[in-house]
Motif scaffolding. Structure first.
Motif, PDB file in Angstrom:
ATOM      1  N   ILE A   1      74.283  21.286  56.779  1.00  0.00           N
ATOM      2  CA  ILE A   1      73.765  22.490  55.807  1.00  0.00           C
ATOM      3  C   ILE A   1      73.029  23.529  56.082  1.00  0.00           C
ATOM      4  N   ASN A   2      71.839  23.239  57.082  1.00  0.00           N
ATOM      5  CA  ASN A   2      71.342  24.344  57.657  1.00  0.00           C
ATOM      6  C   ASN A   2      72.073  25.475  58.345  1.00  0.00           C
ATOM      7  N   VAL A   3      73.200  24.931  59.141  1.00  0.00           N
ATOM      8  CA  VAL A   3      73.890  25.824  59.663  1.00  0.00           C
ATOM      9  C   VAL A   3      74.710  26.875  58.754  1.00  0.00           C
ATOM     10  N   VAL A   4      75.381  26.143  57.865  1.00  0.00           N
ATOM     11  CA  VAL A   4      76.312  26.907  56.805  1.00  0.00           C
ATOM     12  C   VAL A   4      75.329  27.802  56.181  1.00  0.00           C
ATOM     13  N   VAL A   5      74.141  27.332  55.576  1.00  0.00           N
ATOM     14  CA  VAL A   5      73.371  28.404  54.653  1.00  0.00           C
ATOM     15  C   VAL A   5      72.763  29.458  55.607  1.00  0.00           C
ATOM     16  N   THR A   6      72.533  29.207  56.893  1.00  0.00           N
ATOM     17  CA  THR A   6      72.129  30.372  57.815  1.00  0.00           C
ATOM     18  C   THR A   6      73.175  31.288  57.777  1.00  0.00           C
ATOM     19  N   ILE A   7      74.499  30.756  58.268  1.00  0.00           N
ATOM     20  CA  ILE A   7      75.426  31.714  58.602  1.00  0.00           C
ATOM     21  C   ILE A   7      75.803  32.338  57.297  1.00  0.00           C
ATOM     22  N   MET A   8      75.731  31.931  56.319  1.00  0.00           N
ATOM     23  CA  MET A   8      76.308  32.386  54.976  1.00  0.00           C
ATOM     24  C   MET A   8      75.245  33.491  54.386  1.00  0.00           C
ATOM     25  N   ASN A   9      74.100  33.110  54.654  1.00  0.00           N
ATOM     26  CA  ASN A   9      72.985  33.974  53.826  1.00  0.00           C
ATOM     27  C   ASN A   9      72.168  34.876  54.697  1.00  0.00           C
ATOM     28  N   MET A  10      71.988  34.560  56.160  1.00  0.00           N
ATOM     29  CA  MET A  10      71.148  35.247  56.811  1.00  0.00           C
ATOM     30  C   MET A  10      71.734  36.186  57.881  1.00  0.00           C
ATOM     31  N   ARG A  11      73.019  36.557  58.000  1.00  0.00           N
ATOM     32  CA  ARG A  11      73.572  37.360  58.660  1.00  0.00           C
ATOM     33  C   ARG A  11      72.912  38.914  58.259  1.00  0.00           C
ATOM     34  N   ALA A  12      72.796  39.628  59.314  1.00  0.00           N
ATOM     35  CA  ALA A  12      72.201  40.770  59.187  1.00  0.00           C
ATOM     36  C   ALA A  12      73.279  41.687  58.418  1.00  0.00           C
ATOM     37  N   PRO A  13      72.887  42.792  57.564  1.00  0.00           N
ATOM     38  CA  PRO A  13      74.010  43.543  57.054  1.00  0.00           C
ATOM     39  C   PRO A  13      74.721  44.384  58.303  1.00  0.00           C
ATOM     40  N   GLY A  14      76.087  44.139  57.586  1.00  0.00           N
ATOM     41  CA  GLY A  14      76.958  44.848  58.904  1.00  0.00           C
ATOM     42  C   GLY A  14      77.525  43.787  59.874  1.00  0.00           C
ATOM     43  N   MET A  15      77.052  42.438  59.666  1.00  0.00           N
ATOM     44  CA  MET A  15      77.705  41.273  60.634  1.00  0.00           C
ATOM     45  C   MET A  15      78.483  40.624  59.788  1.00  0.00           C
ATOM     46  N   THR A  16      79.544  41.319  59.550  1.00  0.00           N
ATOM     47  CA  THR A  16      80.764  40.706  58.672  1.00  0.00           C
ATOM     48  C   THR A  16      81.198  39.299  59.358  1.00  0.00           C
ATOM     49  N   LEU A  17      82.036  38.819  58.683  1.00  0.00           N
ATOM     50  CA  LEU A  17      82.527  37.296  58.908  1.00  0.00           C
ATOM     51  C   LEU A  17      83.333  37.555  60.264  1.00  0.00           C
ATOM     52  N   LEU A  18      84.102  38.519  60.275  1.00  0.00           N
ATOM     53  CA  LEU A  18      85.237  38.750  61.318  1.00  0.00           C
ATOM     54  C   LEU A  18      84.621  39.594  62.491  1.00  0.00           C
TER      55      LEU A  18
END
Lengths: 296, 536
Positions: free
Chosen positions: B178-195
């Protein structure tokens, strides 16, 4: 065997090593290079399984040679130490990617067809000529010739059982067919479609004789079906083991099948049936003598 | 949302005022501290599980029973598997996720630091419970890590300990995921798009979803075992209307995705290392992402290939054969892409690259034997033999374990600020790569020649290859002692490294100083920095 004798046997076996092994590799007493591959077995199905195994094996070898070849070539040729300059534009190529996605699909379909055909044959349990119920228990097998009133238990033979004790002091090499011998083998006729009804008495076991290409789980409360037909000219003893972890003595419940000519089998069945009937009657008499009459 | 969180965290902890002494670890909320604890825990379990493996190979060195009662031998195989899967490999991946994901997505820390602390501290309790089962009446669980009923119901006093340990491990994994999913979904720096995300982040995101999907299934399965044992239910007892095979279906519905949980992060690490040491961007980045997603999807519809001999209908066997073979397609795409990444590159062979290359060759061998196992008629001969043992050890040892080691050797300079002893690490590599083959390759022969798995003693024709395998095992086991020594030595000092420890490295983690600051990205990296890192 001394280390030296072992090395010598390894070396000579290596010289003669071929991917096709004699059907009775185990019986020859070899241990190293003679024990590399699956048995071809003594039934039509076991040979088909072997062919399928070799087919997929060679397909894998060919793919491996190509893919590993490209990897090794890259590792050798594109070394920084040899002054290789990276081509950083090479990051995508739709054509090549389409090829290496579709080619495996085609190979897989080509593999699936013969596998499915053999599987359909294996699953065809019609027109069987003899039915034997096989019950796995902790730790041995019970064989029940359903139509002939013959039934018996089959356990690890005494010599192996003694030698396999912790620190028994008996050299396993001195015991004939160590761990692969039983007191009462399953007797079957050759050239006959024998159906097995496989079940378990306590926990799950698995009845496996590699030479027949048969492995079927023996599950309490379930009856599984399997069948085999031993080649007419392949009478003999065939050995296997339980293949599903079933507790402490899982490693000590071998299977031995004695495949005999039809005439020999018929004689054995008749004798054994008569013998068992006699024993049962004797037991009945003893019981009626010792028990009060009301018990009947 | 991502902005707010990053901002708030940045204000909370402007200075490296970390707590000292035991409080730093017990009350840990810092992703690096928790990551370190996960990795140390995993390493400890690796040696305990490895110790069990050494004892197994000792007993199997020659025919006859020399050391252990068969029941204790069964406990060793059961515990070896449980410790290695749930104690070594899975916590090692979570440790690497903790260390690297915030750094790689431009975040200051994991999204849920207290949950992070909790998910780690469950583990020592779970494994104390599991390991202490060796000392209760009836001994440690001996029914195999697959826990098939009815056999597992014969377990002695350790039965409830096994069930609760599995529950705890599962809870820990779910919280970590859960922690990994939330971190990746919400904590990415602006500009760090999924791809634009690094492959390690992608593979972990997909792994985390697999964990959340299947760990509850395992929990359900073992809970039913518990009620069968203590509360008179008969879920898996035929005599009461239950079905022992149903357990196998439920277990493998968890178990097959679990196999990919163990390997997908390794795919991610290898996808970072090969481009770095080829000095060339990853070939087919998007195809790699889709391949991982397809493998994850397929992993849910192949479970019954673990149980072809239980007597399934023909149609079911055909379906599971075909779906299993299909997995070879996306897996092939990955292997081809890694190879194409090296093509026309400029390769150098530092320890992380060596481990990644061994992964490439040896994982492929495990893949080939996997393809062979998919062929149902042939599987009837392979099932439950040493051929299967060889297969899954090829994908787990030179697969997952080498992937973990490659990752540690890749990022260790970033963690410590020091370069480790490259010569010694190269020795570690060659010893591991040679002896892992001496250990596991002969097991293919043993299986094909007819040796069943999970037996403490064997017929004499299997002697030679068992001896070879045992010798390989002892040598492999001893070589692994180098690994913690090299790490310990590196943590204590060495040649300082700059931000970018490796010439060809790309990614946000290499934009931070080495050693990485206590709070990773206290201000979000600029778009230019992100673009420089995303080299594909």
């Amino acid at each position: 065997m001394t280390i030296r004798a072992k090395l010598a046997s390894l070396a000579s076996a290596f010289a003669a090593a071929s991917i096709t092994l004699p059907a009775h590799a185990h019986e020859d007493g070899g241990s190293g290079w003679s024990q590399l591959n699956m048995t071809q077995g003594v039934t039509d199905i076991s040979r088909k399984i072997y062919d399928l195994h070799m087919l997929i094996f060679w397909v894998c070898v060919i793919i491996a040679v190509i893919v590993f070849g490209v990897m090794i070539y890259s590792i050798i040729s594109f070394r920084k130490s040899r002054g290789a300059i990276p081509d950083i534009t090479l990051v995508h190529n739709t054509k090549v990617e389409a090829v290496w996605t579709t080619v495996p699909v085609i190979i897989l379909i080509a593999m699936a067809v013969p596998a499915a055909k053999t599987l359909v044959e294996i699953e065809d349990t019609t027109k069987t000529e003899l039915t034997i119920k096989v019950t796995g228990f902790q730790w041995g097998w019970q064989y029940d010739y359903l139509d002939d009133g013959v039934a018996f238990y089959s356990h690890l033979d005494r010599k192996s059982n003694k030698a396999r004790e912790l620190l028994s002091g008996i050299d396993p090499n001195s015991v004939e067919h160590y761990l692969l011998n039983v007191d009462h083998p399953l007797v079957v006729p050759v050239d006959t479609k024998v159906r097995l009804l496989v079940t378990g008495a306590d926990v799950i076991h698995s009845w496996w004789v590699p030479d027949f290409g048969v492995k079927k789980d023996a599950i309490p409360g379930f009856v599984n079906e399997a069948w085999f037909r031993v080649d007419a000219d392949k009478a003999g003893l065939y050995r296997g083991q339980c293949a599903e972890l079933c507790g402490r003595d899982h490693g000590f419940m071998p299977i031995v099948v004695d495949a005999r000519s039809k005439a020999d089998f018929a004689a054995w069945l008749k004798n054994t049936a008569a013998q068992q009937k006699q024993t049962a009657q004797a037991a009945d008499t003893t019981a009626s003598l010792s028990a009060p009459a009301s018990a009947h | 949302m991502a902005d707010e969180l990053a901002h708030a965290a940045a204000h909370d902890d402007d200075h490296d005022h970390k707590p000292h002494g035991w409080r730093r670890w017990v009350y840990a909320t810092n992703h690096k501290d928790i990551g370190t604890m996960y990795l140390i825990f995993a390493c400890t379990m690796f040696f305990i599980g490895g110790g069990a493996a050494m004892l197994i190979r000792l007993e199997l060195f020659q025919p006859g029973l020399q050391f252990f009662d068969p029941q204790f031998f069964n406990s060793l195989t059961t515990m070896h598997a449980l410790i290695m899967i749930f104690g070594a490999i899975m916590p090692a991946w979570t440790g690497l996720a903790n260390w690297m994901i915030p750094m790689q997505v431009g975040a200051p820390d994991m999204a849920l630091p207290r949950l992070n602390n909790f998910s780690f501290w469950i583990l020592p309790f779970a494994f104390t419970l599991l390991l202490s089962s060796f000392f209760v009446p009836g001994g440690a669980p001996a029914g195999g890590w697959t826990m098939y009923p009815p056999l597992v119901l014969q377990t002695g006093s350790s039965f409830p300990m096994l069930i609760f340990a599995v529950h705890l491990m599962g809870a820990s994994s779910i919280l970590g995921a859960i922690n990994v999913v939330v971190t990746i979904m919400n904590m990415r720096a602006p500009g760090m798009t999924l791809l634009r995300m690094p492959m390690f982040v992608w593979t972990w995101l997909i792994t985390a979803y697999l964990l959340i999907a299947v760990m509850p299934v395992l929990a359900g399965a073992v809970t039913m075992l518990l009620t069968d044992h203590f509360f008179g239910t008969t879920f898996f007892t035929a005599a009461g209307g239950g079905d022992p095979v149903m357990f196998q279906h439920i277990f493998w519905f968890f178990g097959h995705p679990e196999v990919y949980i163990l390997i997908l992060p390794a795919f991610g690490i290898v996808s970072e290392i090969i481009p770095t040491f080829s000095r060339k961007p990853l070939f087919g980045y998007e195809a790699m992402v889709y391949a991982v997603a397809s493998i994850a999807f397929l992993s849910f519809i192949v479970w019954a290939h673990h149980m072809f001999t239980v007597g399934m209908p023909l149609a079911a066997q055909l379906f599971f054969m075909l779906s299993t073979m299909l997995i070879a397609v996306p897996t092939g795409v990955k292997v081809f892409n890694w190879t194409a990444t090296m093509w026309k590159g400029s390769l150098s062979f530092e320890p992380p690259m060596l481990f990644a290359l061994a992964f490439l060759f040896l994982f492929s061998i495990g893949g080939f034997s996997g393809l062979m196992l998919a062929m149902v008629p042939a599987d009837y001969q392979y099932q439950d033999t040493y051929f299967v043992v060889a297969h899954f050890h090829y994908v787990l040892v030179p697969g997952s374990i080498f992937g973990i080691m490659a990752g540690v050797y890749y990022w260790l300079p970033k963690w410590t600020g020091n370069m480790y002893d490259l010569k010694l690490a190269t020795w570690h590599f060659w010893l591991s790569a040679i002896f892992v083959n001496v250990l596991f390759f002969p097991q293919h022969f043993l299986g094909l020649a007819g040796m069943p798995r999970r037996i403490p003693d064997y017929a004499v024709q299997f002697t030679d290859w068992n001896m070879v395998s045992s010798i390989g095992g002892f040598a492999f086991g001893l070589s692994q002692l180098l690994f913690p020594y090299i790490i310990w030595k590196c943590a204590r000092g060495g040649v300082r490294v700059g931000n970018k420890a490796w010439e060809g490295a790309h990614g946000l983690e290499w934009e931070l100083p080495s050693p990485a600051p206590y709070h990773s990205w206290t201000t979000a990296p600029s778009d230019a920095v992100i673009a420089r890192g995303a080299a594909h």
